[in-house]
Enzyme design. Structure first.
Site, PDB file in Angstrom:
ATOM      1  N   ARG A  20       1.358   1.756  -3.594  1.00 26.59           N
ATOM      2  CA  ARG A  20       0.372   2.219  -4.240  1.00 26.59           C
ATOM      3  C   ARG A  20       0.010   3.713  -3.909  1.00 26.59           C
ATOM      4  NH1 ARG A  20       1.391  -1.754  -5.228  1.00 26.59           N
ATOM      5  NH2 ARG A  20       1.914  -0.416  -7.353  1.00 26.59           N
ATOM      6  N   CYS A  79      -7.364   1.721  13.053  1.00 28.81           N
ATOM      7  CA  CYS A  79      -6.602   0.492  13.895  1.00 28.81           C
ATOM      8  C   CYS A  79      -7.117  -0.832  13.615  1.00 28.81           C
ATOM      9  CB  CYS A  79      -6.991   0.867  15.244  1.00 28.81           C
ATOM     10  SG  CYS A  79      -6.547  -0.306  16.557  1.00 28.81           S
ATOM     11  N   TYR A 126       0.789  -1.316  -0.092  1.00 26.03           N
ATOM     12  CA  TYR A 126      -0.080  -0.072  -0.099  1.00 26.03           C
ATOM     13  C   TYR A 126       1.067   1.203  -0.029  1.00 26.03           C
ATOM     14  CZ  TYR A 126      -4.020  -3.098   0.363  1.00 26.03           C
ATOM     15  OH  TYR A 126      -4.856  -4.014  -0.291  1.00 26.03           O
ATOM     16  N   HIS A 130     -14.995   0.424  -1.062  1.00 25.68           N
ATOM     17  CA  HIS A 130     -13.794  -0.376  -0.555  1.00 25.68           C
ATOM     18  C   HIS A 130     -12.807   0.205   0.138  1.00 25.68           C
ATOM     19  CE1 HIS A 130     -15.131  -3.381  -4.033  1.00 25.68           C
ATOM     20  NE2 HIS A 130     -15.922  -3.504  -2.875  1.00 25.68           N
ATOM     21  N   GLN A 176     -15.602   1.752  -6.423  1.00 20.86           N
ATOM     22  CA  GLN A 176     -14.881   0.607  -5.713  1.00 20.86           C
ATOM     23  C   GLN A 176     -13.550   1.107  -5.705  1.00 20.86           C
ATOM     24  OE1 GLN A 176     -16.362  -3.521  -7.690  1.00 20.86           O
ATOM     25  NE2 GLN A 176     -16.995  -1.803  -9.318  1.00 20.86           N
ATOM     26  N   ALA A 184     -12.934   5.068 -21.254  1.00 24.05           N
ATOM     27  CA  ALA A 184     -13.959   5.928 -20.241  1.00 24.05           C
ATOM     28  C   ALA A 184     -13.638   7.405 -20.501  1.00 24.05           C
ATOM     29  CB  ALA A 184     -13.674   5.632 -18.813  1.00 24.05           C
ATOM     30  N   GLY A 207     -16.119   0.927 -16.139  1.00 22.21           N
ATOM     31  CA  GLY A 207     -14.866   0.099 -15.827  1.00 22.21           C
ATOM     32  C   GLY A 207     -14.813  -0.724 -14.695  1.00 22.21           C
TER      33      GLY A 207
END
Ligand code: NAD
Length: 246
Positions: A73, A131, A70, A123, A105, A236, A191
Site C-alpha cells: 500500500r 509499537c 501495508y 483510521h 477515514q 468526486a 465517497g
C-alpha cells in the site's frame, strides 16, 4: 427523504459569514487517483480478506503478511497523485480557515499532498508506524518491510506495527470530532459507502441536533442515504469543486 440527483442539478454551497463545514472523506475520494476502494473488491481489499490484513487478530496470526500488505500500500500510494477533489478541499480550507473541519477515514496522504494542512486521520496514517505494545508516540515511517527478519523492533522489545486503526480498534481523534460535529452548520460526506462505524453514524448525530444541512457526494447513494438531505451524484473530482463553487 434525501433528494438524490446528478450533481449538476444542485447549486454551489452559499455559506454565510461564520458558518462551519464538517467534511468526512472516504476511500471514494481517492479512487480517481488510482487507489482502490474496499467496495471495488467484493469484500476483499486488494485481494485480501479484511480480517487477515486489518484486524488485531490478523496481526497476531501473521505479522509478515500484514506488513507485506501495508508495504505494498505504501509503494502504491507513493505513485498516486491527489486529484481535483483533494485540491478543492485544500482551497476551501485556505478560504474558510478553521471553519472547515476535514476528517478522513483514508490512510493515504493525498489530502496533505494537495495542500490541506489540518487533516484528522481517524483510521490512522499509512506513512506512520507505532509499537504494538507501548503507548509510545507514533512516528513517520516510509519503510517497506518484507519478511519476519525485516520487521523492526521498538526499544521495549515489541514489534513495530502500522499506525492504521484496524477493525475492532478505537478510531483516533473522537473528542475533536465530536466537538466539530456539534459546531457545524453543514455536514458533507464524500465517497464513503456508509457501512463502517462510527463514521457512518456521524450524519445521524448531526441531524438529531437539527438545523444542519447534510450532503453526500459520490457516484451512487450510500447505505445511509436516508440520513442525508441531498445526494449529489457524480465523481468526486467533478462534484467537490462544483460544491464549493470553484
Ligand atoms: P468503501 O470502499 O466502503 O466505499 C467507497 C465508496 O466510494 C463507495 O460508496 C463508492 O460509491 C464511492 N466512490 C467510488 N468512486 C468514487 C468517486 N470517483 N468519487 C466519489 N465516490 C466514489 O469506503 P469507506 O466507506 O471509506 O470505508 C472503507 C474503509 O477502508 C475506511 O475505513 C478506510 O480507512 C479504508 N480504506 C482506505 C483507503 C484509502 O486510504 N484510500 C482505501 C480503501 C479502504
Amino acid at each position: 427523504m434525501a433528494r438524490v440527483a446528478p450533481f449538476d442539478r444542485f447549486s454551489a454551497l452559499a455559506l454565510t459569514e461564520g458558518e462551519r463545514v464538517f467534511v468526512l472523506t472516504g476511500a471514494g475520494i481517492s479512487a480517481e487517483s488510482g487507489i482502490r476502494t474496499f467496495r471495488d473488491g467484493n469484500g476483499l481489499w486488494e485481494e485480501h480478506r479484511v480480517e487477515d490484513v486489518a484486524s488485531p487478530e490478523g496481526w497476531q496470526r501473521d505479522p509478515v503478511l500484514v506488513w507485506r500488505f501495508y508495504a505494498e500500500r505504501r509503494a502504491q500510494a507513493a505513485t498516486c497523485p491527489p486529484n481535483a477533489a483533494h485540491a478543492a478541499l485544500a482551497k476551501a480550507e485556505a478560504n474558510l480557515g478553521d471553519r472547515l473541519f476535514l476528517c478522513t477515514q483514508n490512510v493515504d496522504p493525498l489530502h496533505e499532498r494537495a495542500g490541506s494542512r489540518r487533516v484528522l486521520h481517524m483510521h490512522g496514517e499509512l506513512f506512520r508506524s507505532r509499537c504494538e505494545n507501548e503507548d509510545a508516540p507514533d512516528f513517520a515511517d516510509e519503510g517497506t518491510y518484507f519478511g519476519a527478519e525485516a520487521i523492526p523492533r521498538c526499544a521495549c522489545g515489541g514489534r513495530v506495527r502500522p499506525h492504521i486503526v484496524w477493525f475492532g480498534e478505537m478510531p483516533m481523534g473522537l473528542a475533536a470530532i465530536a466537538e466539530a460535529l456539534d459546531r457545524c452548520n453543514v455536514f458533507v460526506t464524500i465517497g464513503s459507502s456508509g457501512v463502517v462505524y462510527p463514521a457512518a453514524g456521524f450524519v445521524r448525530q448531526v441531524r438529531q441536533r437539527g438545523g444542519v444541512r447534510t450532503i453526500y457526494v459520490g457516484p451512487e447513494a450510500p447505505e445511509n442515504a436516508g440520513a442525508f438531505d441531498e445526494c449529489r451524484l457524480g465523481p468526486a473530482s467533478q462534484v467537490v469543486p462544483a460544491l464549493f463553487g470553484f
